[in-house]
Enzyme design. Structure first.
Site, PDB file in Angstrom:
ATOM      1  N   SER B 178      19.553 134.657  30.019  1.00 33.29           N
ATOM      2  CA  SER B 178      18.914 135.565  30.260  1.00 33.29           C
ATOM      3  C   SER B 178      18.855 136.639  31.750  1.00 33.29           C
ATOM      4  O   SER B 178      19.317 137.391  31.407  1.00 33.29           O
ATOM      5  CB  SER B 178      16.988 134.904  29.767  1.00 33.29           C
ATOM      6  OG  SER B 178      16.830 134.625  30.794  1.00 33.29           O
ATOM      7  N   ASP B 179      19.431 135.783  32.190  1.00 34.34           N
ATOM      8  CA  ASP B 179      20.187 136.604  34.142  1.00 34.34           C
ATOM      9  C   ASP B 179      21.417 137.142  33.174  1.00 34.34           C
ATOM     10  O   ASP B 179      21.529 138.263  33.720  1.00 34.34           O
ATOM     11  CB  ASP B 179      20.388 135.690  35.327  1.00 34.34           C
ATOM     12  CG  ASP B 179      19.276 135.154  35.449  1.00 34.34           C
ATOM     13  OD1 ASP B 179      18.132 135.401  35.841  1.00 34.34           O
ATOM     14  OD2 ASP B 179      18.538 133.635  35.046  1.00 34.34           O
ATOM     15  N   ASP B 180      22.438 136.383  31.988  1.00 32.46           N
ATOM     16  CA  ASP B 180      23.630 136.967  32.252  1.00 32.46           C
ATOM     17  C   ASP B 180      23.299 138.089  31.542  1.00 32.46           C
ATOM     18  O   ASP B 180      22.867 139.030  31.470  1.00 32.46           O
ATOM     19  CB  ASP B 180      24.254 136.152  30.702  1.00 32.46           C
ATOM     20  CG  ASP B 180      24.742 134.925  32.018  1.00 32.46           C
ATOM     21  OD1 ASP B 180      25.015 134.959  33.045  1.00 32.46           O
ATOM     22  OD2 ASP B 180      24.981 133.723  31.527  1.00 32.46           O
TER      23      ASP B 180
END
Lengths: 400, 400
Positions: B178-180
């Site tokens: 999700s960060d990526d």
């Protein structure tokens, strides 16, 4: 919501950028869908029978439900790229475009006589983004590619598993992640190359090569340098993270799972109080993250013993009140009905002329001065819906 | 490989674009790493003690191995944004920048007196990309966010599971997806807004709002419209795809798993021949994909009975020769040693002045005229390594 294309509102960042899509299935169409959400004029070129992705999933009156989203904000034209007329029209479209995205197998565009060298003859400034399974060169270039193979070879599927779990194979992450990632990288590279060309009369268009395997591989964090330096090979860790505790996913009374990120010292203390085990926060063997990682099994058991007595929604609500980061594993109903999703406009009811009222996910970026709703200008059109508009108006040429 | 910054080769598409990073951990630093790979000048602004991500994972002489990749092609400066001097320097950096990426909790930048309104006072054209867990508004805005929560709430973690599997919780997909994803969307939106600003003297900088939950939710394919139209809630499907058969992951004799995509009619025939069951391809109950989906358990059992007699590499090699798309679930050794990865330059040995020789993954996009190696200009620097370069040379001001 109109099926007739208007120009993008000038408030959208890519208003005025002209993009051609020679795409099918997921990766290239996803790239251009993002560009279209950003305001680009996207002309999707389909074979006379339409993009085969239109046959996927559920249908209403012969129209694919997914395509309402997957094809939104795009113009659709049909062309037979094997015919002289189709090639000629494609060259005229390329002459007026800023960029093109394609995901044929490597070499196919060249076999049509429409490879980068051909297209740069009619438009030297054209930016061309190519998406393929393994890339435009290298020994696997000509192998048939599927999204699942991109995940497997890029290193992701090995990790998506629980340690010691041999009964079931490691699951897919549930969506076509390798196609999505490659589409995102292609869109990003394309806009970067357009930024370079813009305002420089001498600039030439670029060719961008993005592949599914490399796109997945790009997310492998520090695993490659650690392999190179120490020979370490990262193994699956299930729902936990080895270096943070407690952070895991726990079973609830109603069969739901609850994801809890309770590994900072302060949050850990609040979590232990919330589950009725405040004394654990005072024990030396749980005093800091490193100690908790050593003794994580005992903590996970204590937390699960509590979650098993609550429904997912109950447990989530108690931990929310205690300011412990957590979330049920949302299914599509949870997403669609969630007040935050609705407030943010992440779930947009829109009128689709082919399907009736349809829920659309918002564009994944919000720009000041543009609402989520304004970024969904029209829904995925029928194949060839814009033949007249494009061939008669945009190209100003007589109909066939 | 030098730790001293050079300007980007003009062949890189974002050469000349100036980006400030006010980032920590993963999402914003990943966004700027991609921009830096594309040739942008990225100045990473860290607190005096450095980005806390530098404490993550394995270390060599106190330097994080992952940071060699995560911080590559960036300049690092240290500033205390709570101090008047730090704020003043940050404003001077913002005045000369084209764009800024930040992932503080919503409101934090404003509390520093460095919110978009403040920054646009010193540079009205600055493009500001903001990444947060839940977005800059909405009822969950102020909740603490973690990558795992973004996956769970965005709908991905519910799907990353095997049907009927209740013993282990659904695994993470193994990386901070999700960060990526949010980082990728922020980078894409940022370049789009820079494209809009470029060459238009009257254009104002934009503010872009990207969140982890919405980024994950954007990948949910046709699930939201199907829920809206029919009330369907997509359930986990394990390693299989309900609408295609046979396509699954099969156990091998050495404990490896083999992913096979054998669902087209021609490939299915070749697959049955390769596993020594050519007669199955002639049976009416396996005559086409729809029929095979009905009877998939029998097919999966026949394929697994064969794969169990071979190592992963053997089975893969036999199916490769039969032109059946397949791949072992590559672990990091498989990736690092694969001839295609090496030929494509996906695995790059580079000299890191802090760590020695380190393997770097290539940038996930290739541009004509630029090799994979040229896109890795230098490795992640120590915190503050470029204080002098930036504060003395770029800002042309006396040292503190």
């Amino acid at each position: 919501m109109s099926a007739t294309p208007q120009g993008s509102p000038a408030t959208l960042p890519l208003a005025g950028l002209k993009v051609l899509e020679l795409g099918h299935y997921i990766a290239a169409p996803f790239a251009t869908r993002l560009l279209a959400d950003l305001g680009a004029e996207v002309i999707k070129v389909e074979p006379p029978e339409g993009d085969p992705v239109r046959g996927w999933g559920s249908q209403v009156d012969g129209h694919a439900v997914w395509f309402s989203v997957h094809g939104r904000n795009k113009l659709s034209v049909t062309l037979d790229l094997k015919s002289a007329d189709g090639k000629a029209k494609l060259r005229r479209l390329a002459a007026r475009a800023d960029a093109l995205v394609e995901n044929f197998r490597p070499g196919q565009l060249e076999r049509y006589g429409l490879g980068p060298a051909d297209l740069h003859q009619v438009n030297p400034r054209l930016v061309i983004a190519r998406i393929s399974g393994y890339g435009q060169d290298g020994p696997y270039r000509d192998k048939p590619a599927f999204g699942a193979i991109g995940e497997a070879m890029g290193g992701l599927r090995h990790l998506t598993a629980s340690p010691g779990q041999t009964e079931h194979p490691p699951p897919r992450c549930g969506v076509s992640i390798s196609d999505d990632l490659a589409g995102m990288y292609a869109a990003m590279g394309l806009v970067a190359a357009c930024w370079q060309v813009k305002g420089d009369p001498a600039a030439k268009g670029r060719v961008i090569d993005v592949d599914l395997v490399g796109s997945v591989f790009s997310l492998m964090e520090g695993m490659l340098p650690e392999y190179g330096l120490f020979g370490w090979v990262r193994q699956p860790q299930g729902a936990a993270i080895k270096t943070a505790a407690p952070t895991n996913t726990y079973p609830c009374a109603d069969g739901k799972w609850l994801c809890i990120a309770g590994n900072s010292d302060l949050i850990f203390r609040r979590l232990m109080a919330a589950i009725g085990r405040p004394e654990l926060a005072d024990e030396p063997r749980f005093a800091n993250n490193a100690a908790r990682c050593e003794n994580v099994a005992e903590l996970d058991a204590a937390i699960a013993a509590w979650t098993r007595t609550k429904t997912g929604a109950e447990a989530e609500s108690i931990l929310d009140a205690a300011e412990v980061p957590c979330s049920r594993l949302y299914d599509m109903r949870d997403c669609a009905e969630d007040p935050h999703f609705r407030a943010r406009g992440l779930v947009l009811p829109v009128q689709d002329p082919l399907l009736g009222e349809v829920l659309h996910p918002a564009a994944p970026f919000r720009f000041d001065g543009v609402s989520a709703r304004e970024m969904v200008r029209w829904t995925g059109p029928a194949a060839g819906a814009h033949n007249d508009h494009v061939f008669l108006e945009l190209l100003k040429e007589p109909a066939e």
